[in-house]
Design a protein around this motif. Sequence first.
Motif, PDB file in Angstrom:
ATOM      1  N   THR A 113       0.834  -1.215   0.000  1.00 59.45           N
ATOM      2  CA  THR A 113       0.000   0.000   0.000  1.00 59.45           C
ATOM      3  C   THR A 113       0.862   1.256   0.000  1.00 59.45           C
ATOM      4  O   THR A 113       2.019   1.236   0.451  1.00 59.45           O
ATOM      5  CB  THR A 113      -0.934   0.033   1.228  1.00 59.45           C
ATOM      6  OG1 THR A 113      -1.912   1.064   1.026  1.00 59.45           O
ATOM      7  CG2 THR A 113      -0.192   0.297   2.534  1.00 59.45           C
ATOM      8  N   ASN A 114       0.256   2.324  -0.496  1.00 59.80           N
ATOM      9  CA  ASN A 114       0.865   3.643  -0.337  1.00 59.80           C
ATOM     10  C   ASN A 114       0.118   4.443   0.726  1.00 59.80           C
ATOM     11  O   ASN A 114       0.440   5.602   0.970  1.00 59.80           O
ATOM     12  CB  ASN A 114       0.800   4.418  -1.670  1.00 59.80           C
ATOM     13  CG  ASN A 114       1.853   3.898  -2.632  1.00 59.80           C
ATOM     14  OD1 ASN A 114       2.997   3.647  -2.246  1.00 59.80           O
ATOM     15  ND2 ASN A 114       1.467   3.701  -3.891  1.00 59.80           N
ATOM     16  N   ASP A 115      -0.892   3.809   1.316  1.00 59.39           N
ATOM     17  CA  ASP A 115      -1.761   4.509   2.248  1.00 59.39           C
ATOM     18  C   ASP A 115      -1.249   4.317   3.678  1.00 59.39           C
ATOM     19  O   ASP A 115      -1.396   3.253   4.271  1.00 59.39           O
ATOM     20  CB  ASP A 115      -3.187   3.943   2.082  1.00 59.39           C
ATOM     21  CG  ASP A 115      -4.221   4.722   2.874  1.00 59.39           C
ATOM     22  OD1 ASP A 115      -3.853   5.348   3.892  1.00 59.39           O
ATOM     23  OD2 ASP A 115      -5.392   4.683   2.480  1.00 59.39           O
TER      24      ASP A 115
ATOM     25  N   MET B  91      -6.456  -5.521  -1.101  1.00 58.79           N
ATOM     26  CA  MET B  91      -6.765  -5.505   0.333  1.00 58.79           C
ATOM     27  C   MET B  91      -6.660  -4.109   0.934  1.00 58.79           C
ATOM     28  O   MET B  91      -7.507  -3.699   1.736  1.00 58.79           O
ATOM     29  CB  MET B  91      -5.807  -6.430   1.097  1.00 58.79           C
ATOM     30  CG  MET B  91      -5.964  -7.881   0.762  1.00 58.79           C
ATOM     31  SD  MET B  91      -4.842  -8.922   1.732  1.00 58.79           S
ATOM     32  CE  MET B  91      -3.289  -8.667   0.881  1.00 58.79           C
ATOM     33  N   ASP B  92      -5.620  -3.392   0.567  1.00 57.18           N
ATOM     34  CA  ASP B  92      -5.407  -2.086   1.210  1.00 57.18           C
ATOM     35  C   ASP B  92      -6.534  -1.119   0.879  1.00 57.18           C
ATOM     36  O   ASP B  92      -6.962  -0.335   1.731  1.00 57.18           O
ATOM     37  CB  ASP B  92      -4.043  -1.499   0.818  1.00 57.18           C
ATOM     38  CG  ASP B  92      -3.942  -1.181  -0.662  1.00 57.18           C
ATOM     39  OD1 ASP B  92      -4.447  -1.975  -1.481  1.00 57.18           O
ATOM     40  OD2 ASP B  92      -3.377  -0.124  -1.001  1.00 57.18           O
ATOM     41  N   ALA B  93      -7.030  -1.192  -0.357  1.00 57.57           N
ATOM     42  CA  ALA B  93      -8.131  -0.298  -0.745  1.00 57.57           C
ATOM     43  C   ALA B  93      -9.357  -0.606   0.100  1.00 57.57           C
ATOM     44  O   ALA B  93     -10.064   0.308   0.556  1.00 57.57           O
ATOM     45  CB  ALA B  93      -8.450  -0.464  -2.229  1.00 57.57           C
ATOM     46  N   ILE B  94      -9.588  -1.898   0.341  1.00 57.21           N
ATOM     47  CA  ILE B  94     -10.759  -2.279   1.133  1.00 57.21           C
ATOM     48  C   ILE B  94     -10.597  -1.809   2.582  1.00 57.21           C
ATOM     49  O   ILE B  94     -11.541  -1.284   3.186  1.00 57.21           O
ATOM     50  CB  ILE B  94     -10.945  -3.818   1.081  1.00 57.21           C
ATOM     51  CG1 ILE B  94     -11.278  -4.248  -0.352  1.00 57.21           C
ATOM     52  CG2 ILE B  94     -12.020  -4.274   2.056  1.00 57.21           C
ATOM     53  CD1 ILE B  94     -12.564  -3.685  -0.896  1.00 57.21           C
ATOM     54  N   VAL B  95      -9.411  -1.984   3.133  1.00 55.22           N
ATOM     55  CA  VAL B  95      -9.194  -1.528   4.514  1.00 55.22           C
ATOM     56  C   VAL B  95      -9.409  -0.007   4.579  1.00 55.22           C
ATOM     57  O   VAL B  95     -10.088   0.500   5.487  1.00 55.22           O
ATOM     58  CB  VAL B  95      -7.784  -1.916   5.019  1.00 55.22           C
ATOM     59  CG1 VAL B  95      -7.495  -1.269   6.375  1.00 55.22           C
ATOM     60  CG2 VAL B  95      -7.655  -3.439   5.104  1.00 55.22           C
TER      61      VAL B  95
ATOM     62  N   GLY C 155     -16.827  -3.284  -0.206  1.00 54.43           N
ATOM     63  CA  GLY C 155     -15.984  -4.446  -0.487  1.00 54.43           C
ATOM     64  C   GLY C 155     -15.912  -4.782  -1.960  1.00 54.43           C
ATOM     65  O   GLY C 155     -16.643  -4.247  -2.791  1.00 54.43           O
ATOM     66  N   ARG C 156     -15.001  -5.690  -2.241  1.00 56.10           N
ATOM     67  CA  ARG C 156     -14.712  -6.063  -3.627  1.00 56.10           C
ATOM     68  C   ARG C 156     -15.925  -6.676  -4.316  1.00 56.10           C
ATOM     69  O   ARG C 156     -16.187  -6.410  -5.483  1.00 56.10           O
ATOM     70  CB  ARG C 156     -13.530  -7.038  -3.573  1.00 56.10           C
ATOM     71  CG  ARG C 156     -13.112  -7.610  -4.892  1.00 56.10           C
ATOM     72  CD  ARG C 156     -11.655  -8.017  -4.825  1.00 56.10           C
ATOM     73  NE  ARG C 156     -11.338  -9.084  -5.737  1.00 56.10           N
ATOM     74  CZ  ARG C 156     -10.193  -9.167  -6.408  1.00 56.10           C
ATOM     75  NH1 ARG C 156      -9.265  -8.235  -6.270  1.00 56.10           N
ATOM     76  NH2 ARG C 156      -9.949 -10.180  -7.207  1.00 56.10           N
ATOM     77  N   LEU C 157     -16.696  -7.457  -3.593  1.00 55.34           N
ATOM     78  CA  LEU C 157     -17.880  -8.070  -4.187  1.00 55.34           C
ATOM     79  C   LEU C 157     -19.033  -7.071  -4.231  1.00 55.34           C
ATOM     80  O   LEU C 157     -19.649  -6.859  -5.272  1.00 55.34           O
ATOM     81  CB  LEU C 157     -18.311  -9.284  -3.355  1.00 55.34           C
ATOM     82  CG  LEU C 157     -17.411 -10.509  -3.421  1.00 55.34           C
ATOM     83  CD1 LEU C 157     -17.805 -11.509  -2.346  1.00 55.34           C
ATOM     84  CD2 LEU C 157     -17.478 -11.141  -4.798  1.00 55.34           C
TER      85      LEU C 157
END
Length: 401
Positions: free
Chosen positions: A64-66, A384-388, A374-376
């Motif tokens: 991640t960059n976040d 994963m990082d985007a979802i978190v 979420g992705r779904l």
Amino acid sequence: MEHYDVLVIGAGFAGAVTAGELARRAGKRVLVLEKRGHIGGNAYDCLDEHGVLIHQYGPHIFHTNDRRVFDYLSQYTKWRRYQHRVIADLPRDNTEAVPAHKHTDGRFCFPVPFNLGSLENAFGAKEGKRLGEKLLAAYPAQSQVTILELRQNEDPEIAAIAEYVYEHVFVHYTMKQWGQRPEEIDPATTARVPVRLSRDDRYFQDAYQGMPLEGYTPIFEKILDHPNITVALETDARDRLELRDGKILLDGAGFDGPVIFTGALDEFFGLRFGRLPYRTLDFRFETYDKQFFQTHATVNYTVDEEFTRITEFKHLTGQRLEDRVTTIVKEYSKPYTGASGEVPYYAIINGENNVLYAKYKAEADKYPALHLLGRLAEYKYYNMDAIVGRALALADQLTGA
Ligand code: FAD
Ligand code: UDP
């Protein structure tokens, strides 16, 4: 029945992080419904029967960059320093010059993403260097270029490089993964693996990269270990929830709090507008009596074989086993049909499918308490990082932070 303030459907990153934050920041009592027999969603890992730590639903590498996401997860895990490197493995043809990793069996390897080093592997040191300089001159302000952009270049030598990369990295792999050619799928998908205008052979360039030291599942155990959180496994939300006239009922009684849904939206609404298309994967795990099966954590089979890639978990996890034993996984992609046991892994993002998704979203929007995350549930290709990050943002919104 116990009283809950919030209902969360799905115990993957989207659901677990939201539940954890609402319980900790706002003292909310959260009920998490998860249809599988375990938490963690697709990031779930466990020991296989040989004692090897495997990722049951395919290899997961954190990057991640976040900073906020990295700091948040670092409360729940220490990290193993790890930078993912991938090679393409393909049958050798007479165009290649110098194999990067020598093969005796008529095969050939080079690093992916295709970079200036890969170019020298493919075209020879001298010619590769000359072509690399030409590429750098053609894209002076860029550190990378997508394969689709490179294919637009009209310079005959650059066009030849583009064709080489298209043929040896993208077209066959993409056909296996998506059943469609690179130019037919969402351009953002192939853009995940650009052509690098540098010698950087890491798969990801993010500022924070690593593997959770003890694995992913313990992260979920810790996040969900809170007196205000109840997790019901093997519980399909569709068996306990009813959506009627803008109201959500849990076990037949009106539920007033926020409902966070992280599963597939079409299934949640009984497929009433038809199935949202997804790709699923068959994972074939194999265990060998040796220290290592391959040189890299992941080897992409970019031209032949029916599987797309082989991942060897010990390279990722750093697990050291007394026994000389190692487990790999081969990934075979196919259309998701909804058959029992199949998992929808990848949304097939295109104009037509987005229109279908929008119909489901409009249905969901009739329920003001329902949040899709979420992705779904969002029908997106999220890491994963985007979802978190999105789960933390939803928790901000719901707690007024
Ligand atoms: P999920 O993890 O899918 O969780 C959703 C949960 O909801 C599931 O547990 C499901 O059982 C549950 N659920 C669904 N419907 C219901 C229902 N009706 N009732 C109850 N429960 C329900 N990301 C990275 O950052 N790095 C990687 O290397 C990486 N590799 C990947 C490799 C593969 C093969 C795949 C498929 C994905 C990969 N990802 C990777 C993406 C990562 O898996 C997702 O970003 C992440 O898992 C999304 O979390 P989520 O909570 O949105 O979804
Ligand atoms: N891709 C490819 N060849 C490769 C690696 C990737 O053609 O060697 C394309 C393919 O279309 C793939 C996409 O790039 O679906 C994204 O690859 P990534 O490794 O990010 O996929 P994921 O790990 O999410 O399955």
